[in-house]
Scaffold this motif. Structure first.
Motif, PDB file in Angstrom:
ATOM      1  N   CYS A  54      29.148  38.072  40.008  1.00  0.00           N
ATOM      2  CA  CYS A  54      29.266  38.115  38.568  1.00  0.00           C
ATOM      3  C   CYS A  54      30.356  37.177  38.179  1.00  0.00           C
ATOM      4  CB  CYS A  54      29.585  39.557  38.156  1.00  0.00           C
ATOM      5  SG  CYS A  54      30.200  39.763  36.521  1.00  0.00           S
ATOM      6  N   LYS A  55      29.938  35.983  37.895  1.00  0.00           N
ATOM      7  CA  LYS A  55      30.834  34.861  37.522  1.00  0.00           C
ATOM      8  C   LYS A  55      32.317  35.166  37.590  1.00  0.00           C
ATOM      9  CE  LYS A  55      32.860  32.913  33.539  1.00  0.00           C
ATOM     10  NZ  LYS A  55      32.919  32.917  32.096  1.00  0.00           N
ATOM     11  N   CYS A  87      28.844  39.785  27.126  1.00  0.00           N
ATOM     12  CA  CYS A  87      29.855  40.309  28.047  1.00  0.00           C
ATOM     13  C   CYS A  87      29.364  41.588  28.704  1.00  0.00           C
ATOM     14  CB  CYS A  87      31.159  40.604  27.306  1.00  0.00           C
ATOM     15  SG  CYS A  87      32.003  39.151  26.682  1.00  0.00           S
ATOM     16  N   ARG A 109      34.438  46.096  39.058  1.00  0.00           N
ATOM     17  CA  ARG A 109      33.356  45.419  39.777  1.00  0.00           C
ATOM     18  C   ARG A 109      33.230  43.996  39.311  1.00  0.00           C
ATOM     19  NH1 ARG A 109      28.419  49.392  41.510  1.00  0.00           N
ATOM     20  NH2 ARG A 109      28.193  48.291  43.467  1.00  0.00           N
ATOM     21  N   CYS A 110      33.670  43.757  38.111  1.00  0.00           N
ATOM     22  CA  CYS A 110      33.460  42.445  37.502  1.00  0.00           C
ATOM     23  C   CYS A 110      34.654  42.080  36.638  1.00  0.00           C
ATOM     24  CB  CYS A 110      32.203  42.492  36.648  1.00  0.00           C
ATOM     25  SG  CYS A 110      31.901  40.980  35.756  1.00  0.00           S
ATOM     26  N   CYS A 131      36.191  39.711  23.329  1.00  0.00           N
ATOM     27  CA  CYS A 131      35.141  39.830  22.315  1.00  0.00           C
ATOM     28  C   CYS A 131      35.488  40.923  21.314  1.00  0.00           C
ATOM     29  CB  CYS A 131      33.798  40.160  22.964  1.00  0.00           C
ATOM     30  SG  CYS A 131      33.127  38.869  24.002  1.00  0.00           S
ATOM     31  N   VAL A 132      35.928  42.054  21.824  1.00  0.00           N
ATOM     32  CA  VAL A 132      36.269  43.164  20.935  1.00  0.00           C
ATOM     33  C   VAL A 132      37.412  42.757  20.004  1.00  0.00           C
ATOM     34  CG1 VAL A 132      37.112  45.524  20.819  1.00  0.00           C
ATOM     35  CG2 VAL A 132      35.539  44.867  22.612  1.00  0.00           C
ATOM     36  N   LEU A 157      28.163  42.480  32.802  1.00  0.00           N
ATOM     37  CA  LEU A 157      28.679  43.569  33.631  1.00  0.00           C
ATOM     38  C   LEU A 157      27.552  44.298  34.352  1.00  0.00           C
ATOM     39  CD1 LEU A 157      31.347  45.174  31.300  1.00  0.00           C
ATOM     40  CD2 LEU A 157      31.762  44.256  33.580  1.00  0.00           C
ATOM     41  N   GLU A 169      41.925  48.556  31.556  1.00  0.00           N
ATOM     42  CA  GLU A 169      42.937  47.519  31.333  1.00  0.00           C
ATOM     43  C   GLU A 169      43.894  47.428  32.518  1.00  0.00           C
ATOM     44  OE1 GLU A 169      42.930  47.783  26.433  1.00  0.00           O
ATOM     45  OE2 GLU A 169      44.446  48.869  27.579  1.00  0.00           O
ATOM     46  N   ASN A 212      36.794  39.130  29.430  1.00  0.00           N
ATOM     47  CA  ASN A 212      36.072  38.486  28.330  1.00  0.00           C
ATOM     48  C   ASN A 212      35.586  39.528  27.338  1.00  0.00           C
ATOM     49  OD1 ASN A 212      36.388  36.529  30.226  1.00  0.00           O
ATOM     50  ND2 ASN A 212      34.217  36.218  30.613  1.00  0.00           N
ATOM     51  N   PHE A 213      35.115  40.612  27.885  1.00  0.00           N
ATOM     52  CA  PHE A 213      34.612  41.716  27.074  1.00  0.00           C
ATOM     53  C   PHE A 213      35.667  42.137  26.050  1.00  0.00           C
ATOM     54  CE2 PHE A 213      34.068  46.187  26.215  1.00  0.00           C
ATOM     55  CZ  PHE A 213      32.709  46.428  26.222  1.00  0.00           C
ATOM     56  N   PHE A 214      36.876  42.344  26.504  1.00  0.00           N
ATOM     57  CA  PHE A 214      37.934  42.772  25.585  1.00  0.00           C
ATOM     58  C   PHE A 214      38.273  41.682  24.581  1.00  0.00           C
ATOM     59  CE2 PHE A 214      39.343  45.790  29.096  1.00  0.00           C
ATOM     60  CZ  PHE A 214      38.619  46.821  28.553  1.00  0.00           C
ATOM     61  N   ARG A 221      40.479  48.833  19.364  1.00  0.00           N
ATOM     62  CA  ARG A 221      39.425  48.538  20.342  1.00  0.00           C
ATOM     63  C   ARG A 221      38.495  49.735  20.485  1.00  0.00           C
ATOM     64  NH1 ARG A 221      42.243  45.525  25.620  1.00  0.00           N
ATOM     65  NH2 ARG A 221      42.479  43.474  24.662  1.00  0.00           N
ATOM     66  N   PHE A 257      29.900  39.494  22.487  1.00  0.00           N
ATOM     67  CA  PHE A 257      30.242  40.839  22.942  1.00  0.00           C
ATOM     68  C   PHE A 257      29.133  41.390  23.831  1.00  0.00           C
ATOM     69  CE2 PHE A 257      30.176  45.404  22.482  1.00  0.00           C
ATOM     70  CZ  PHE A 257      31.503  45.807  22.402  1.00  0.00           C
ATOM     71  N   VAL A 308      36.042  50.092  17.560  1.00  0.00           N
ATOM     72  CA  VAL A 308      34.949  49.119  17.652  1.00  0.00           C
ATOM     73  C   VAL A 308      33.962  49.520  18.736  1.00  0.00           C
ATOM     74  CG1 VAL A 308      34.360  46.735  18.220  1.00  0.00           C
ATOM     75  CG2 VAL A 308      36.355  47.199  16.791  1.00  0.00           C
ATOM     76  N   CYS A 330      35.019  39.933  34.610  1.00  0.00           N
ATOM     77  CA  CYS A 330      34.690  39.408  33.287  1.00  0.00           C
ATOM     78  C   CYS A 330      34.898  40.470  32.214  1.00  0.00           C
ATOM     79  CB  CYS A 330      33.275  38.857  33.224  1.00  0.00           C
ATOM     80  SG  CYS A 330      32.004  40.111  33.239  1.00  0.00           S
ATOM     81  N   LEU A 331      35.320  41.649  32.628  1.00  0.00           N
ATOM     82  CA  LEU A 331      35.686  42.665  31.653  1.00  0.00           C
ATOM     83  C   LEU A 331      36.740  42.094  30.701  1.00  0.00           C
ATOM     84  CD1 LEU A 331      34.920  45.562  31.104  1.00  0.00           C
ATOM     85  CD2 LEU A 331      36.960  46.276  32.304  1.00  0.00           C
ATOM     86  N   ALA A 373      26.287  43.894  37.999  1.00  0.00           N
ATOM     87  CA  ALA A 373      27.262  44.370  38.967  1.00  0.00           C
ATOM     88  C   ALA A 373      26.954  45.779  39.435  1.00  0.00           C
ATOM     89  CB  ALA A 373      28.664  44.326  38.360  1.00  0.00           C
ATOM     90  N   ALA A 374      26.060  46.458  38.731  1.00  0.00           N
ATOM     91  CA  ALA A 374      25.706  47.826  39.114  1.00  0.00           C
ATOM     92  C   ALA A 374      24.976  47.860  40.451  1.00  0.00           C
ATOM     93  CB  ALA A 374      24.847  48.463  38.032  1.00  0.00           C
ATOM     94  N   GLY A 424      28.562  51.395  36.346  1.00  0.00           N
ATOM     95  CA  GLY A 424      28.542  50.109  37.039  1.00  0.00           C
ATOM     96  C   GLY A 424      29.814  49.310  36.880  1.00  0.00           C
ATOM     97  N   LEU A 425      30.822  49.945  36.299  1.00  0.00           N
ATOM     98  CA  LEU A 425      32.066  49.232  36.000  1.00  0.00           C
ATOM     99  C   LEU A 425      32.990  49.127  37.201  1.00  0.00           C
ATOM    100  CD1 LEU A 425      31.737  48.661  33.079  1.00  0.00           C
ATOM    101  CD2 LEU A 425      33.563  50.269  32.541  1.00  0.00           C
TER     102      LEU A 425
END
Lengths: 109, 109
Positions: free
Chosen positions: B108-109, B94, A84-85, A94-95, B98, A34, A90-92, B17, B91, B20, A87-88, B101-102, A68-69
């Motif tokens: 990655c958009k 998402c 690295r991305c 989603c959660v 990621l 975060e 977006n990931f959160f 979070r 989810f 989940v 879009c994490l 990116a590895a 890979g994060l």
DNA sequence: AGACTACTTGGCATATTCGCCAAGTAAAGC
DNA sequence: GCTTTACTTGGCGAATATGCCAAGTAGTCT
């Protein structure tokens, strides 16, 4: 356990999903992820954030990097880590969208 | 550990979070979540899917239910589980976003 | 009622994760 | 070269997670 991975069709994909998800499934690592949404940070900044030993934080960062994060870069004495991305984010989202579902009768798009 | 949760501003949100994310951070539970995207399943179906003891599967389902991921309903002798929120699909998208990116140099958009 | 099926729960042994300390590496400054 | 700072790695005890078996519960069927 006879390795679920060897019995399912999406073995590799699932293994990678697990690595990413596990890398976020810890309070300190989630807080790090975060924090990094705002931009790169050096390890000592993240140590102050999570309040653990420097070696502990370093190991958390290794877990996240291997999943890979994260990317790392050494500049002078410091090592900077960054997502690295992006879009994490977006990931959160989603959660969090899952969370209201914990209360009965809440709709979730 | 002096509880990260008590020191951060978003303590409760982060705890939920984590619940989940942890509920999905296991091969069998991930496989269950993916299977339930296609619709509800009884416990014995899921046991066949993951190939573990019925009691083991039952405990996995309890973890996922307590995290707010699943609803359960008993009908006759069977207990059916289903996703509380179909957006679990997003989810996973998402997470997969990621993964590329590895490899270095992948955008990655 | 008794037997059978589909689960859930308790208990326990094994496996994995976590976090600190100590020791090692690498860059910067003197 | 020596010291200091910033980090990484090794190791190990403690906490947590995992999975099976055994036992218990709750419907169904005859």
């Amino acid at each position: 356990m006879p390795k679920l991975a060897s019995r399912t069709p999406h073995a590799t994909r699932d293994a990678r999903r697990i690595a990413v998800i596990k890398a976020l499934a810890h309070p300190s690592r989630l807080a790090i992820a975060e924090a990094l949404q705002a931009g790169e940070r050096c390890v000592c900044d993240l140590r102050d954030l999570v309040g653990a030993d420097l070696s502990t934080v370093s190991k958390h960062l290794t877990v996240m990097r291997k999943a890979g994060l994260l990317d790392m870069e050494k500049r002078g004495l410091n090592v900077f880590y960054r997502l690295r991305c992006p879009c994490l984010l977006n990931f959160f989202e989603c959660v969090d969208r899952l969370i209201p579902a914990a209360q009965p009768k809440t709709t979730c798009k």
